[in-house]
Design an enzyme around this catalytic site. Structure first.
Site, PDB file in Angstrom:
ATOM      1  N   ARG A  11       0.792  -1.269   0.214  1.00 23.56           N
ATOM      2  CA  ARG A  11       0.000  -0.041  -0.021  1.00 23.56           C
ATOM      3  C   ARG A  11       0.981   1.280  -0.047  1.00 23.56           C
ATOM      4  O   ARG A  11       1.564   1.366   1.008  1.00 23.56           O
ATOM      5  CB  ARG A  11      -0.893   0.103   1.329  1.00 23.56           C
ATOM      6  CG  ARG A  11      -1.886   1.298   1.106  1.00 23.56           C
ATOM      7  CD  ARG A  11      -3.068   1.054   2.023  1.00 23.56           C
ATOM      8  NE  ARG A  11      -2.860   1.122   3.267  1.00 23.56           N
ATOM      9  CZ  ARG A  11      -3.966   1.113   4.231  1.00 23.56           C
ATOM     10  NH1 ARG A  11      -5.059   1.301   4.129  1.00 23.56           N
ATOM     11  NH2 ARG A  11      -3.406   0.858   5.727  1.00 23.56           N
ATOM     12  N   ASP A  43      -5.242   2.718  14.175  1.00 23.26           N
ATOM     13  CA  ASP A  43      -4.470   3.162  13.149  1.00 23.26           C
ATOM     14  C   ASP A  43      -4.684   4.841  12.706  1.00 23.26           C
ATOM     15  O   ASP A  43      -5.608   5.099  13.477  1.00 23.26           O
ATOM     16  CB  ASP A  43      -4.158   2.422  11.754  1.00 23.26           C
ATOM     17  CG  ASP A  43      -5.287   2.175  10.759  1.00 23.26           C
ATOM     18  OD1 ASP A  43      -6.178   3.078  11.288  1.00 23.26           O
ATOM     19  OD2 ASP A  43      -5.348   1.744   9.759  1.00 23.26           O
TER      20      ASP A  43
END
EC number: 2.3.3.9
Length: 739
Positions: free
Chosen positions: A356, A647
């Protein structure tokens, strides 16, 4: 000041204090640590000329930076228009007029003609295998190796070590092995086998011996031999066919390995000698440079690129110690069996890896162009690709892709024009590195509102390279709040789960994916289970995702992957997708565009305090690790001491929630500050056992983490799309400079 001007000011401040040693490369000023790694370690290995690489890289950056800026300015423009609309149309929203307005300003675009994606050369893990997907921070080599190796996982360990098996009736975990608990694990495993690979006329619980006869699995009970109901479920074995060491079974494209060892402590206590049931678990894994990492400078980014390169060469190793024993963790080899036809059968030993990249927003000081920081998304595209080339080399026995594809997840894109920009960027990178067109496959995160409402158009912009779409409910909620910040006070955070837009958004992702031909070519994914310790609850609830047509969903750990894998044995996802295709597409747009404003704001003072405290505690617990420890993804105890995987996406929701309530006078800035200070004491206590931890209370003004938390909330209406990165990066770099 616009959102983008705010970000640019922070970037300029950072660049102005730069003291990094740099090398001129292609007219760019590249941090020496990054330049040396790429030039000395990567380029010779992949056979790319250094001068050509750096000059070509610079050309890409110079050519595409203006377009990147235009796209960010377009975000600002649309946000200002939407803000003005809500200010001028307060009260109950006229849904039809609102949708007409969104079309008029170009927020909603025309749906493309009926067509399907054309992606080719995708690995079977994506095209034809449904199963769990891990997301892991690339800066941590140990985590990365564990995740890559989580393709196969022990079901017995996953059950024994979690609350999947209740600690009742003498089945406590304890420090020593508990045979009562062990027996419950064995019983659970036998019931699972009966559910997914049943015997014809018997139960696995009664089997006394497994072996192979006539090329088939034989289950012996007394003098009788029983076969599998579905004979095709048997795939192979290892060892001697009369006394095999392992037996390989399969359902719905996923494998189960029965490990037999009558000398092993577990096998010795089992009448069949079965010591474990090993499940194919994390079929795919995303190595993350984005929301789960704190990568703010060249040292951080180079560490990430180095780990990613090592995963692709197959040479990444990490020395570890456990129980006083030092050992080296490295990537697992492929698994070899004798197939049912007597020939060698090789199965992949490692998870198929995506990487990612970051989105289009942030700039990074690793490289300067004409004195300005490079857009990090452009840098990631070039450098994660060049580092991935060994992973597609046919001669590399540890290669990642057997089909010659490099899989890049692109997050936080706002609508089809930004997805088109990614497609252009990837094409330029392929040309730079002499890779065949569409070698770079893209995973499009459906986590921003403008992408959700234009998902079909976004998909078709990358019709030749799409490898997955995935809902990201957490980020998507943050954008939901920020986009409609001026519309009114939002419902409480927990109530977002049941708001009309949420289920419509989830349905639309699956429906668009099916209608655009993703099954057989690309994944349709769903989001994360964040409650890392609540595996019993995950087993009960997360099966809903494959039942809704998702052929992958995110899990927080290898253990979670193994347990979630059981769901894909029980649910044939591709059959579900066929049924959904036959049923026709659900009409979702009106509900997706239904703004989750609260019908009234007459919450009690206690309810408002609870919402403030929950969000403030969540923000502080995560931010203090990010800013002062450089940890981008961690288990953070909530206000009730339940560990949650946090996160930046969870941070985005919490900060935007409070910013919205302050904006609409549900709570005051002073009330939120008082909650922050009280919750700082709570977070300090929760971290009391960490010697490296610095208390935030009572000297709040001296704590950069506390100041970052304040900024995130009190500047939340101004932060671009409600993103947390600009503030986090600035505070982390400030902390590193001072320490």
């Amino acid at each position: 000041m616009t959102e983008q001007e705010l970000l640019s000011a922070q970037t300029a401040d950072n660049a102005g204090t730069d003291s990094t040693e740099r090398v001129d490369a292609g007219g760019m000023q590249v941090a020496k640590v990054l330049y040396d790694f790429v030039t000395e370690a990567v380029l010779p290995r992949v056979g790319v000329d250094a001068e050509k690489f750096w000059s070509g890289f610079a050309a890409i950056a110079r050519d595409l930076t203006p377009r990147n800026r235009e796209l960010l300015a377009r975000r600002d423009e649309l946000q200002m228009l939407i803000d003005d609309y809500h200010r001028n149309n307060s009260g109950t929203i006229d849904q039809e007029a609102y949708e007409d307005f969104l079309k008029e300003i170009g927020y909603l675009v025309e749906e493309p003609e009926a067509a399907e994606i054309r992606t080719q050369n995708v690995d079977t893990e994506i095209s034809s295998t449904a199963g769990p997907q891990l997301v892991v921070p690339i800066l941590n080599a140990r985590f990365a190796l564990n995740a890559a190796n989580a393709r196969w996982g022990s079901l017995y360990d996953a059950l024994y070590g979690t609350n999947a098996i209740p600690e009742t009736d003498g089945a406590e975990k304890g420090k020593e092995y508990n045979p009562v608990r062990g027996q419950k694990v064995i019983e659970w495993g036998r019931e699972f086998l009966d559910s997914v690979v049943p015997l014809d006329g018997a139960s696995h619980a009664d089997v006394e011996k497994y072996n192979i006869t006539d090329g088939k699995l034989a289950a012996h009970i007394g003098d009788s031999v029983y076969r599998l109901k579905n004979r095709e479920s048997y795939r192979g074995f290892t060892g001697n066919f009369l006394d095999p060491e392992a037996i390989l079974l399969e359902t719905n494209g996923l494998h189960i390995e029965l490990q037999i060892d009558p000398v092993h402590p577990i096998g010795k206590a089992d009448k069949t000698g079965l010591k474990d049931i090993v499940l194919e678990s994390a079929i795919t894994t995303i190595m993350d440079f984005e929301d789960s990492v704190a990568a703010v400078d060249a040292e951080d980014k180079t560490l990430g690129y180095s780990n990613w390169f090592g995963l692709n060469t197959g040479e990444l190793k990490e020395e570890m110690s456990k129980n006083g024993r030092i050992f080296t963790r490295e990537l697992n080899k492929d698994r070899v069996y004798i197939g049912r036809n007597g020939t060698e059968l090789v199965l992949h030993g490692r998870s198929l890896l995506f990487v990612r990249n970051v989105g289009h927003l942030m700039q990074n000081p690793s490289i300067l162009i004409d004195g300005e920081e490079i857009f990090e998304g452009i840098m990631d595209a070039v450098l994660t690709t060049v580092c991935a080339i060994p992973g597609i080399a046919p001669q590399n026995k540890m290669r990642n892709s057997r089909k010659g594809s490099i899989y890049i997840v692109k997050p936080k894109q706002h609508g089809p024009e930004e997805v088109a920009f990614t497609n252009e960027l990837f094409g330029r990178v392929e040309d730079l590195l002499d890779l065949p067109r569409h070698t770079l496959k893209v995973g499009v995160m459906d986590e921003e509102r403008r992408t959700s409402v234009n998902l079909d158009a976004s998909i078709m912009e990358v019709a030749d390279r799409l490898a997955f779409i995935n809902t990201g409910f957490l980020d998507r909620t943050g954008d939901e709040i920020h986009t409609s910040m001026e519309a009114g006070a939002m419902v409480r955070k927990a109530d977002m789960q049941t708001a009309p837009w949420k289920q419509a958004y989830e349905n639309n992702n699956v429906d668009a994916g099916i209608q655009r031909g993703l099954p057989g070519k690309a994944q349709i994914g769903k989001g994360m289970w964040a409650m890392t310790e609540l595996m019993a609850e995950m087993l009960e609830k997360k099966i809903g995702q494959p039942r809704e047509g998702a052929n992958t969903a995110w899990v927080p750990s290898p253990t979670g992957a193994t347990l979630h894998a059981t769901h894909y044995h029980l649910v044939d996802v591709f059959k579900v997708q066929d049924e959904l295709r036959a049923a026709g597409r659900r009409d979702s747009l009106r509900n997706i565009l239904t703004i989750p404003t609260a019908p009234n704001t007459n919450w009690s003072e206690e309810e408002k305090k609870e919402e403030m405290d929950n969000n403030c505690q969540s923000i502080l617990g995560y931010v203090v690790r990010w800013v002062e420890h450089g940890v981008g993804c961690s288990k953070v105890p909530d206000i009730h001491d339940i560990d949650l995987m946090e996160d930046r996406a969870t941070l985005r929701i919490s900060s935007q929630m409070l910013a919205n309530w302050i904006r609409h006078d549900v709570v005051s800035k002073e009330q939120v500050l008082e909650s922050l200070e009280r919750m700082a004491v709570v977070v300090d206590k929760q971290n009391a056992g960490d010697e490296a931890y610095r208390d935030m209370a009572p000297n709040y003004d001296a704590s950069l983490a506390f100041q970052a938390a304040k900024d995130l909330i009190f500047e939340g209406t101004k932060s671009p799309s409600g993103y947390t990165e600009p503030i986090l990066h600035a505070r982390r770099r400030e902390f590193k400079a001072k320490n």
